[in-house]
Design an enzyme around this catalytic site. Structure first.
Site, PDB file in Angstrom:
ATOM      1  CG  ASP A  92      -2.136   0.387   0.962  1.00  0.00           C
ATOM      2  OD1 ASP A  92      -2.466   1.207  -0.273  1.00  0.00           O
ATOM      3  OD2 ASP A  92      -3.091   0.677   1.770  1.00  0.00           O
ATOM      4  CD  GLU A 124      -7.504   4.975   0.540  1.00  0.00           C
ATOM      5  OE1 GLU A 124      -7.374   6.135   0.751  1.00  0.00           O
ATOM      6  OE2 GLU A 124      -6.830   4.552   1.483  1.00  0.00           O
ATOM      7  CD  GLU A 191     -12.689   0.114   2.505  1.00  0.00           C
ATOM      8  OE1 GLU A 191     -11.059   0.298   2.112  1.00  0.00           O
ATOM      9  OE2 GLU A 191     -12.588   0.303   3.948  1.00  0.00           O
TER      10      GLU A 191
HETATM   11  O1  KIV Z   1      -4.809  -1.042   4.186  1.00  0.00           O
HETATM   12  C1  KIV Z   1      -5.774  -1.059   3.793  1.00  0.00           C
HETATM   13  O2  KIV Z   1      -5.220  -2.120   4.945  1.00  0.00           O
HETATM   14  C2  KIV Z   1      -6.633  -1.259   2.777  1.00  0.00           C
HETATM   15  C3  KIV Z   1      -7.766  -1.756   3.257  1.00  0.00           C
HETATM   16  C4  KIV Z   1      -8.754  -0.981   3.822  1.00  0.00           C
HETATM   17  C5  KIV Z   1      -8.901  -2.179   1.932  1.00  0.00           C
HETATM   18  O3  KIV Z   1      -6.245   0.333   1.986  1.00  0.00           O
END
Ligand code: KIV
Length: 290
Positions: A92, A124, A191
């Site tokens: 992420d 995102e 989400e």
């Molecule tokens: O950081 C995360 O785990 C996410 C999920 C909430 C989709 O982005």
């Protein structure tokens, strides 16, 4: 494990995940933030592990995901990739690691690929992030888009609340998904949106669509591992199904350990190291002389 579908023994690639979508084979995804959990998830046969910035809340006790930094994400993602033999690993992009421009996005996503060894990065945003997704893709970095309830925009969204609940907002989400796909996103995460919107997006996009609180029609499902194992009980979103209650199991086990220490039941002889042959007598003699 894996029901009627065979679990592939080798490392999964984006082509395998795309092929699963084509065949209508469900894709499973869980968050994973550390070596031992990733090891178990990988052994159990989960297809994708997301090293989500949700670790700020689930593992580091932060109030939101916003304070999570690139250095934290690189360290945790590296722990996960060390454990994994089969799953596709998504790292992420934390808050402000890509919103500040395409160059920052490439440098930071490059760190996740190069230093942590992830297979893909996630960021995102929809239409407004399409150019960034295109730039990353051109720089050979695979990207998963994330739209709907996007925790990094929590302040703008007014909290953790479901998105796309009126027709105009639902159509805007479809436009976001199509823009991300045209920009080169290799997968899209939805989400906190109604199932009908999840279905429309899944049917209209050719890349795999994974849902977390986006209904049963997506190509795959994601859960936060701390939610589904009952580790994190500050709040439980509506979409969570709990498969274990680790809070209870762990608290009870620690309680038994404390009781054992107090009662002298731990450590027992089986937990103690023996001295080398003949050394105990010599040691006693030495003690007698002191
Ligand atoms: O950081 C995360 O785990 C996410 C999920 C909430 C989709 O982005």
């Amino acid at each position: 494990m894996g029901g009627e579908f065979q679990i592939m023994a080798r490392k999964l690639t984006i082509l395998d995940l795309q092929e699963k979508k084509r065949r209508g084979e469900p894709i499973t995804m869980l968050t994973g933030y550390d070596y031992p959990t990733a090891l178990l998830e990988d052994r159990a046969g989960v297809d994708i592990i997301l090293v989500g910035d949700s670790l700020g809340m689930t593992v580091l006790g932060m109030e939101s995901t916003l304070p999570v930094t690139m250095d934290i994400m690189v360290t945790m993602s590296r722990a996960v990739t060390r454990a994994v033999k089969r799953a596709f690993v998504v790292g992420d992009m934390p808050y402000m690691s890509y919103q500040t421009g395409k160059r920052d996005a490439i440098i930071n996503a490059g760190r996740l690929m190069q230093e942590a060894g992830v297979d893909c990065v996630k960021l995102e945003g929809g239409v407004e992030m399409a150019e960034t997704v295109e730039a990353l893709t051109k720089a050979t970095i695979p990207v998963m888009g994330h739209i709907g309830l996007t925790p990094q925009s929590m302040s703008q969204l007014g909290g953790f609340r479901a998105q796309g609940r009126d027709a105009k907002a639902a159509k805007a989400l479809l436009d976001d998904a199509l823009a991300l796909e045209s920009a080169g996103a290799c997968m899209i995460l939805l989400e906190g949106i109604p199932p009908e919107v999840g279905q429309a997006i899944t049917e209209r996009c050719s890349v795999p669509i994974i849902g977390i609180g986006a209904g049963p029609h997506c190509d795959g499902q994601l859960l936060i591992v701390h939610d589904m194992l009952g580790f994190f009980d500050k709040f439980t979103p509506k979409f969570v199904k709990k498969y274990a209650d680790m809070n209870v199991i762990i608290t009870e086990a620690i309680g038994r350990y404390i009781d054992d220490v107090f009662a002298g039941r731990f450590p027992g002889p089986e937990h103690c190291y023996a001295m080398k042959e003949g050394e105990l007598e010599k040691f006693r003699e030495l003690l007698d002389r002191t």
